[in-house]
Design a protein around this motif. Sequence first.
Motif, short mmCIF file in Angstrom:
data_model
loop_
_atom_site.label_atom_id
_atom_site.label_comp_id
_atom_site.label_asym_id
_atom_site.label_seq_id
_atom_site.Cartn_x
_atom_site.Cartn_y
_atom_site.Cartn_z
N ARG A 17 -0.49 10.98 8.74
CA ARG A 17 -0.44 9.59 8.28
C ARG A 17 0.50 9.47 7.09
NH1 ARG A 17 -6.88 9.49 8.16
NH2 ARG A 17 -6.30 11.39 7.15
N PHE A 19 1.33 9.32 3.53
CA PHE A 19 0.77 9.59 2.21
C PHE A 19 1.88 9.60 1.17
CE2 PHE A 19 -2.68 11.35 4.73
CZ PHE A 19 -3.81 11.01 3.99
N LEU A 38 -3.14 7.45 0.54
CA LEU A 38 -2.85 6.97 1.88
C LEU A 38 -2.34 5.54 1.83
CD1 LEU A 38 -2.99 7.26 5.01
CD2 LEU A 38 -5.36 6.43 4.84
N ASP A 40 -2.33 2.31 3.17
CA ASP A 40 -3.35 1.75 4.05
C ASP A 40 -3.19 0.25 4.18
OD1 ASP A 40 -5.59 1.07 5.49
OD2 ASP A 40 -7.00 2.16 4.21
N LEU A 113 -6.84 5.29 -1.42
CA LEU A 113 -6.27 4.30 -0.51
C LEU A 113 -5.37 3.36 -1.31
CD1 LEU A 113 -9.46 3.32 1.53
CD2 LEU A 113 -7.73 5.04 2.10
#
Length: 139
Positions: A17, A19, A38, A40, A113
Amino acid sequence: MPISNFPFSDIGDGFARPFLLTKIVNPLNGNHVLCFGLVDTGADDCSVPASIAKSLGHDLQAGRQKEIGTGNGMSIAYAHTARFEILHPISKKTLYILQDTPVDFMPNLPLVLLGTQNFLSHFILTIDYPRKTFSIKYP
């Protein structure tokens, strides 16, 4: 300097993902934590594991308590202010600084996040899921 076509990362859970290397700083005392955040797009705000609050010198429960909806249902969060520094993933030089950013410190949250309203709204984000790369820059 934008981060361009940077590969997704797998932090050990088997899922790659986007990051960002992030330095979270308590603006009141300068304490900081270096971690991966992350990117998000499904999170409204920035959220940080409650366990990081102590390292930053925050009294977790002295923050404004609020109830927020998560993918796992409702959860309690404690709002504090932090500075986010986004570091270049290779050189570790500071690329972007977001001062006085509201942060929700949440018990049982496993990772940082970086949400849409108080983080991503400052940037142009491009995600290439087939190639598993992303780019982020100021407008």
